[in-house]
Write a protein that holds these residues in place. Sequence first.
Motif, mmCIF file in Angstrom:
data_model
loop_
_atom_site.group_PDB
_atom_site.id
_atom_site.type_symbol
_atom_site.label_atom_id
_atom_site.label_comp_id
_atom_site.label_asym_id
_atom_site.label_seq_id
_atom_site.Cartn_x
_atom_site.Cartn_y
_atom_site.Cartn_z
ATOM 1 N N ALA A 1 3.604 -12.879 -36.903
ATOM 2 C CA ALA A 1 3.029 -11.811 -37.717
ATOM 3 C C ALA A 1 3.058 -10.490 -36.974
ATOM 4 C CB ALA A 1 1.602 -12.171 -38.119
ATOM 5 N N GLN A 2 2.878 -10.533 -35.647
ATOM 6 C CA GLN A 2 2.896 -9.331 -34.827
ATOM 7 C C GLN A 2 4.290 -8.995 -34.316
ATOM 8 O OE1 GLN A 2 0.010 -9.776 -31.699
ATOM 9 N NE2 GLN A 2 -1.604 -10.470 -33.082
ATOM 10 N N HIS A 3 5.157 -10.013 -34.192
ATOM 11 C CA HIS A 3 6.508 -9.809 -33.660
ATOM 12 C C HIS A 3 7.534 -10.477 -34.576
ATOM 13 C CE1 HIS A 3 4.629 -8.471 -29.893
ATOM 14 N NE2 HIS A 3 3.817 -9.497 -30.028
ATOM 15 N N PRO A 4 7.761 -9.944 -35.782
ATOM 16 C CA PRO A 4 8.705 -10.587 -36.705
ATOM 17 C C PRO A 4 10.119 -10.650 -36.156
ATOM 18 C CG PRO A 4 8.099 -8.386 -37.470
ATOM 19 C CD PRO A 4 7.160 -8.728 -36.347
ATOM 20 N N GLU A 5 10.445 -9.738 -35.211
ATOM 21 C CA GLU A 5 11.799 -9.748 -34.655
ATOM 22 C C GLU A 5 12.081 -11.010 -33.849
ATOM 23 O OE1 GLU A 5 9.096 -7.860 -31.620
ATOM 24 O OE2 GLU A 5 9.377 -7.781 -33.778
ATOM 25 N N ALA A 6 11.019 -11.761 -33.496
ATOM 26 C CA ALA A 6 11.216 -12.984 -32.714
ATOM 27 C C ALA A 6 12.003 -14.039 -33.487
ATOM 28 C CB ALA A 6 9.864 -13.559 -32.289
ATOM 29 N N LEU A 7 12.069 -13.920 -34.834
ATOM 30 C CA LEU A 7 12.814 -14.882 -35.634
ATOM 31 C C LEU A 7 14.314 -14.594 -35.670
ATOM 32 C CD1 LEU A 7 10.567 -15.499 -38.777
ATOM 33 C CD2 LEU A 7 11.119 -17.106 -36.963
ATOM 34 N N GLN A 8 14.711 -13.381 -35.239
ATOM 35 C CA GLN A 8 16.116 -13.001 -35.368
ATOM 36 C C GLN A 8 17.098 -13.976 -34.716
ATOM 37 O OE1 GLN A 8 16.426 -8.925 -34.040
ATOM 38 N NE2 GLN A 8 15.989 -8.119 -36.075
ATOM 39 N N PRO A 9 16.809 -14.492 -33.496
ATOM 40 C CA PRO A 9 17.783 -15.409 -32.872
ATOM 41 C C PRO A 9 18.031 -16.683 -33.661
ATOM 42 C CG PRO A 9 16.223 -14.587 -31.248
ATOM 43 C CD PRO A 9 15.698 -14.184 -32.588
ATOM 44 N N TYR A 10 17.085 -17.042 -34.576
ATOM 45 C CA TYR A 10 17.217 -18.299 -35.305
ATOM 46 C C TYR A 10 17.805 -18.114 -36.710
ATOM 47 C CZ TYR A 10 13.877 -19.215 -31.640
ATOM 48 O OH TYR A 10 13.238 -19.280 -30.425
ATOM 49 N N LEU A 11 17.894 -16.857 -37.183
ATOM 50 C CA LEU A 11 18.398 -16.595 -38.519
ATOM 51 C C LEU A 11 19.849 -16.158 -38.444
ATOM 52 C CD1 LEU A 11 15.282 -14.737 -39.983
ATOM 53 C CD2 LEU A 11 15.770 -17.176 -39.865
#
Length: 340
Positions: free
Chosen positions: A29-39
């Motif tokens: 919720a605070q760091h949505p960019e953390a999902l980028q490596p998995y998408l």
Amino acid sequence: MKHSATLIEKFLRDECNEAEKQWVKEYIAQHPEALQPYLTEESWHAFQPGQQLPEAISGKMMTVIEGRTFQKKQINRRWYAAAAAVVLIISGGLLWTLLRPLPVNKTMAVKPVQTNVAPAAALRTVMNHTRKTMPLQLSDGSIVELSPQSEVKYQEPFTGSRRDVYLKGQALFRVTGNKEQPFTVYAGQLGTTALGTVFKITAWNGKAITQVQLISGKVVVKQEHAQAPDVYLLPGQALRYDRQKMLVTVNAVISNKKDKAPVRINEIITFNNEPLAGVFKQMSEKYHVSIQYTESSLTGMNFTGTFDSSKETLKEFLTTIGTLNNLTINQKDDVIYIVQ
């Protein structure tokens, strides 16, 4: 070492416990960019959705996705379905975070993962507000000597397969060995793991340098960056990590073979918050060695620990005390000098 990345991967594999799931949700919720490596593109095409979102939500997602495309293209439906399923898995308060519009023609920068951010599990927090080192015994028998204005967070008692401690500031750790439950300290974007050893970590807020100093035993130090190699330290070595330059240096082990080894006496001496002047006086009388020091310079310095003559020499023992209190230990002939 990417501690948060490890938990995210566990979350996506549905291997997290409830506390870890809650922490991942709050972190993303605070760091949505953390999902980028998995998408990735491959993951979209390989994904098989197991459930559908309500039409109102899916329509909103389609609008946002179309708005983020630089050219009006037809969107791959399987890609869209995978994105919808990811949001459905995360759900709740994260839905708006993943759906909120982003400025066009701008790239979202990936922020460094802070390895000393504690999970949202029930952790005990201890802060040393005094001017003296605070001894703290953990549930596994390990001892933490917490420096003034420093803080540790840990599970009380330790459960599961790990013993994780989160440090801000400086502390010395005397770890109780347990091969089945590794002991790891997260501080200053480093993770230091030991099975049974004594080491000191310095990671002050506002300073760029994190230092791990191994006094005895063996530790492995991991950086937050996955491509960085693990570093194994030997007793007497110190690792310095510049968080701004992301540069690691390790000093060489210095040994002086000319030092005369004191006579070994097979006995164990235990000190409990003993003033250093008293420690040096007792060791001098016990081993018939002249230990020279200025008593006034040792005011306020105490020591808690054990001297086992079967495992270390008197010089090694005094060197450990010197390291903990920023004192210099020199030996000339049969005289040991202790200075600041």
